[in-house]
Design a protein around this motif. Structure first.
Motif, PDB file in Angstrom:
ATOM      1  N   TYR A   1       3.851   5.683   1.939  1.00 10.07           N
ATOM      2  CA  TYR A   1       3.577   4.346   1.628  1.00 10.07           C
ATOM      3  C   TYR A   1       2.301   3.852   2.101  1.00 10.07           C
ATOM      4  O   TYR A   1       1.233   4.773   2.666  1.00 10.07           O
ATOM      5  CB  TYR A   1       4.624   3.433   2.469  1.00 10.07           C
ATOM      6  CG  TYR A   1       4.295   3.675   4.061  1.00 10.07           C
ATOM      7  CD1 TYR A   1       3.666   2.617   4.681  1.00 10.07           C
ATOM      8  CD2 TYR A   1       4.609   4.674   4.820  1.00 10.07           C
ATOM      9  CE1 TYR A   1       3.353   2.441   6.027  1.00 10.07           C
ATOM     10  CE2 TYR A   1       4.421   4.601   6.215  1.00 10.07           C
ATOM     11  CZ  TYR A   1       3.818   3.495   6.891  1.00 10.07           C
ATOM     12  OH  TYR A   1       3.513   3.557   8.211  1.00 10.07           O
ATOM     13  N   TRP A   2       1.672   2.647   1.754  1.00 13.46           N
ATOM     14  CA  TRP A   2       0.414   2.271   1.911  1.00 13.46           C
ATOM     15  C   TRP A   2       0.659   0.878   2.499  1.00 13.46           C
ATOM     16  O   TRP A   2       1.454  -0.042   1.980  1.00 13.46           O
ATOM     17  CB  TRP A   2      -0.477   1.947   0.780  1.00 13.46           C
ATOM     18  CG  TRP A   2      -0.879   3.373   0.110  1.00 13.46           C
ATOM     19  CD1 TRP A   2      -2.146   3.921   0.122  1.00 13.46           C
ATOM     20  CD2 TRP A   2      -0.249   4.163  -0.835  1.00 13.46           C
ATOM     21  NE1 TRP A   2      -2.073   4.984  -0.556  1.00 13.46           N
ATOM     22  CE2 TRP A   2      -0.892   5.484  -1.024  1.00 13.46           C
ATOM     23  CE3 TRP A   2       1.229   4.234  -1.130  1.00 13.46           C
ATOM     24  CZ2 TRP A   2      -0.591   6.548  -1.788  1.00 13.46           C
ATOM     25  CZ3 TRP A   2       1.663   5.193  -1.723  1.00 13.46           C
ATOM     26  CH2 TRP A   2       0.979   6.462  -2.031  1.00 13.46           C
TER      27      TRP A   2
ATOM     28  N   ASP B   1      -1.651  -3.242   9.896  1.00 12.00           N
ATOM     29  CA  ASP B   1      -1.375  -2.063  10.678  1.00 12.00           C
ATOM     30  C   ASP B   1      -0.092  -2.397  11.587  1.00 12.00           C
ATOM     31  O   ASP B   1       0.883  -1.473  11.985  1.00 12.00           O
ATOM     32  CB  ASP B   1      -2.266  -1.631  11.820  1.00 12.00           C
ATOM     33  CG  ASP B   1      -3.772  -1.063  11.305  1.00 12.00           C
ATOM     34  OD1 ASP B   1      -3.455  -0.732  10.075  1.00 12.00           O
ATOM     35  OD2 ASP B   1      -4.811  -1.081  11.772  1.00 12.00           O
TER      36      ASP B   1
ATOM     37  N   ALA C   1       2.957  -1.497   9.554  1.00  8.08           N
ATOM     38  CA  ALA C   1       3.048  -0.112   9.697  1.00  8.08           C
ATOM     39  C   ALA C   1       3.588   0.574  10.814  1.00  8.08           C
ATOM     40  O   ALA C   1       4.715   1.509  10.851  1.00  8.08           O
ATOM     41  CB  ALA C   1       1.888   0.838   9.424  1.00  8.08           C
TER      42      ALA C   1
ATOM     43  N   GLU D   1       7.400   2.637  10.950  1.00 14.66           N
ATOM     44  CA  GLU D   1       7.512   3.975  11.584  1.00 14.66           C
ATOM     45  C   GLU D   1       8.866   3.883  12.384  1.00 14.66           C
ATOM     46  O   GLU D   1       9.337   5.201  12.430  1.00 14.66           O
ATOM     47  CB  GLU D   1       6.257   4.500  12.258  1.00 14.66           C
ATOM     48  CG  GLU D   1       4.985   4.557  11.266  1.00 14.66           C
ATOM     49  CD  GLU D   1       5.046   5.710  10.381  1.00 14.66           C
ATOM     50  OE1 GLU D   1       5.806   6.644  10.745  1.00 14.66           O
ATOM     51  OE2 GLU D   1       4.364   5.926   9.458  1.00 14.66           O
TER      52      GLU D   1
ATOM     53  N   ARG E   1       2.553   7.413   5.983  1.00 14.77           N
ATOM     54  CA  ARG E   1       1.490   6.327   5.691  1.00 14.77           C
ATOM     55  C   ARG E   1       0.301   7.368   5.003  1.00 14.77           C
ATOM     56  O   ARG E   1      -0.203   8.320   5.615  1.00 14.77           O
ATOM     57  CB  ARG E   1       0.933   5.734   6.990  1.00 14.77           C
ATOM     58  CG  ARG E   1       0.011   4.498   6.765  1.00 14.77           C
ATOM     59  CD  ARG E   1      -0.366   3.669   7.685  1.00 14.77           C
ATOM     60  NE  ARG E   1      -1.164   2.526   7.310  1.00 14.77           N
ATOM     61  CZ  ARG E   1      -1.674   1.638   8.141  1.00 14.77           C
ATOM     62  NH1 ARG E   1      -1.471   1.977   9.522  1.00 14.77           N
ATOM     63  NH2 ARG E   1      -2.385   0.731   7.632  1.00 14.77           N
TER      64      ARG E   1
ATOM     65  N   MET F   1       2.542  -4.033   1.444  1.00  8.13           N
ATOM     66  CA  MET F   1       3.067  -2.544   1.820  1.00  8.13           C
ATOM     67  C   MET F   1       3.503  -2.139   0.205  1.00  8.13           C
ATOM     68  O   MET F   1       4.269  -2.769  -0.611  1.00  8.13           O
ATOM     69  CB  MET F   1       3.848  -2.731   2.887  1.00  8.13           C
ATOM     70  CG  MET F   1       4.428  -1.197   3.150  1.00  8.13           C
ATOM     71  SD  MET F   1       5.698  -1.410   4.362  1.00  8.13           S
ATOM     72  CE  MET F   1       4.569  -1.428   5.810  1.00  8.13           C
TER      73      MET F   1
END
Length: 462
Positions: A355-356, A360, A363, A367, A379, A425
């Motif tokens: 994924y992108w 932050d 992300a 996680e 990532r 995302m």
């Protein structure tokens, strides 16, 4: 039948879970009556190892399964489901000293292992499946919702294109909306041009099965979440036709759409306090006289021009229009999911969902959600230095740059041009389990949905 735990008042048999380190204590304690049997059959408590336990009257008295070592569990997710697959029908309860995470993984694995795709085998006898009594202390409604959403995703991906074209995918959206009181809208065929979705139309116009954009909305309060799923119901590659071995699995090219629908079902079943929107561009990428051609230049909904250097890089085209449409409306998070590039599979294989993330904090939340949902992700970067690679010169963007490297990253950068959102995302999933695995039969599989579901409280503050 939807996956569910056994009724709380049902009579159950014990399903003992034993680690190699705890085997000696088990044989001298709870398992003492069967110690001779377990020793004679060589039981070592390896991950997923199973022994059925005979009762004095010849009836089944229970079962014992191996939890395996830490190393074995790290190497095989849902390994305990190998033992579940060997159980006869009936109701069971867990016995043994398990951590909360181990209990949650066992419970989810148990439900997921009950999946069967038997639509095309109506005469096949359905074996009685073992059911697990809901373990104490777990959010079992959440686990049931995750399993049911995964079953929907698998069913959609596993259905062949003859029965899962754009119209059938639209019907799946309608059915889901009807179950949860959501609203839907569809823009079809030439209306896509009239309403300024030129790239969706260009990809799908060669098929007699009309392309369309599907739009589902649910919820009236709370933060806004927009999901966009690639719905290429079959991909021949277009005029840049795929070889036969590259086309054989292309019924799964709507795996992004199937996964966002599975996630949407989880969200609605749990009645999460948010406003959900799901957008699915649904097309077939096939060949006829009016198919788009290599070197065509399309003017997208956003106004960016795109040189079509490969008609087999069609997913990013339809997603481009859908993401631009999504970004026109306020949303607190925008997430796309697609079976987009072979480069992603080369990078991380079929079991990880790369994924992108623009943000932050999203992300970090993802996680943690992936770990809690036993749904691994990885990532990859929106690497700005590669932006020039997707700019062909003759148009604003190139849908298939001849860079030769970082194909999944350049595809993600292409999509970012259309998403235009600080909390965007993107997932480049495989959507298919190439081999039998515990709780994951060969065939369609969801990736990333449980990770997102678990991350939503932190992502959206709900």
């Amino acid at each position: 039948m939807p996956p569910a735990f056994a009724p709380a008042d049902s009579a159950t048999l014990p399903f003992h879970v034993v680690s190699p380190d705890g085997l000696e204590a088990f044989l001298s304690g709870p398992g003492a009556a069967h110690a001779g049997w377990l020793t004679a059959t060589g039981f070592q408590a390896a991950l997923g190892e199973l022994r059925l336990l005979p009762g004095a009257d010849g009836k089944l008295a229970g079962a014992v399964a191996g939890l395996g070592t830490d190393k074995a569990r790290a190497r095989q997710r849902f390994g305990l489901a190998k033992a579940v697959a060997g159980l006869p029908g009936g109701d069971w309860h867990l016995e043994g000293t398990l951590t909360q995470d181990q209990t949650a993984e066992a419970a989810l694995a148990w439900l997921l292992s009950g999946y069967r795709f038997d639509r095309y085998r109506p005469g096949a006898a359905a074996p009685a499946l073992p059911r697990l009594k809901a373990p104490a202390g777990l959010d079992t409604a959440r686990i049931e919702a995750m399993a049911a959403g995964e079953f929907l995703t698998r069913d959609l991906i596993n259905t062949p294109a003859q029965d899962m074209g754009p119209a059938e995918l639209e019907q799946a959206v309608l059915d889901l909306a009807a179950r949860f009181g959501a609203t839907t809208q569809a823009i079809r065929g030439d209306d896509l041009l009239a309403q300024n979705f030129p790239m969706i139309h260009a990809v799908g116009r060669a098929s007699p099965r009309e392309p369309r954009l599907l739009d589902l909305r649910w919820g009236s309060t709370g933060p806004r979440l927009t999901l966009v799923g690639k719905g290429v119901c079959f991909d021949t590659g277009g005029l840049n036709i795929k070889p036969s071995n590259g086309m054989s699995l292309m019924k799964k090219d709507m795996g992004g759409a199937a996964t966002v629908l599975g996630l949407a079902q989880m969200i609605m079943a749990l009645n999460l306090p948010l406003r959900l929107r799901v957008l699915i561009p649904a097309v077939e990428n096939v060949i006829s006289g009016n198919a788009q051609k290599p070197k065509d230049i399309l003017t997208s909904r956003k106004g960016l021009t795109v040189e079509v250097n490969d008609t087999d890089a069609e997913g990013r085209l339809i997603l481009g229009d859908a993401l631009a449409y999504a970004a026109e409306e306020e949303t607190d998070a925008l997430i796309s999911m697609a079976t987009l590039t072979g480069a992603a599979r080369i990078a991380v294989g079929p079991d990880l969902a790369p994924y992108w993330a623009q943000d932050d904090a999203m992300a970090v939340a993802l996680e943690a959600g992936a770990k809690a949902g036993f749904d691994p992700v990885w990532r990859l970067p929106f690497h700005d230095a590669y932006e020039s690679v997707i700019e062909p010169g003759i148009a604003d963007l190139d849908n298939a740059p001849g860079f030769g490297f970082a194909g999944s990253i350049t595809a993600a950068l292409f999509l970012r041009r259309f998403a235009d959102h600080p909390r965007y995302m993107h997932f480049d999933i495989y959507g298919h389990s190439p081999t039998e695995a515990p709780a994951r039969p060969k065939g369609g599989v969801g990736q990333g949905a449980r990770a997102i579901l678990n991350a939503l409280p932190q992502m959206l503050g709900i």
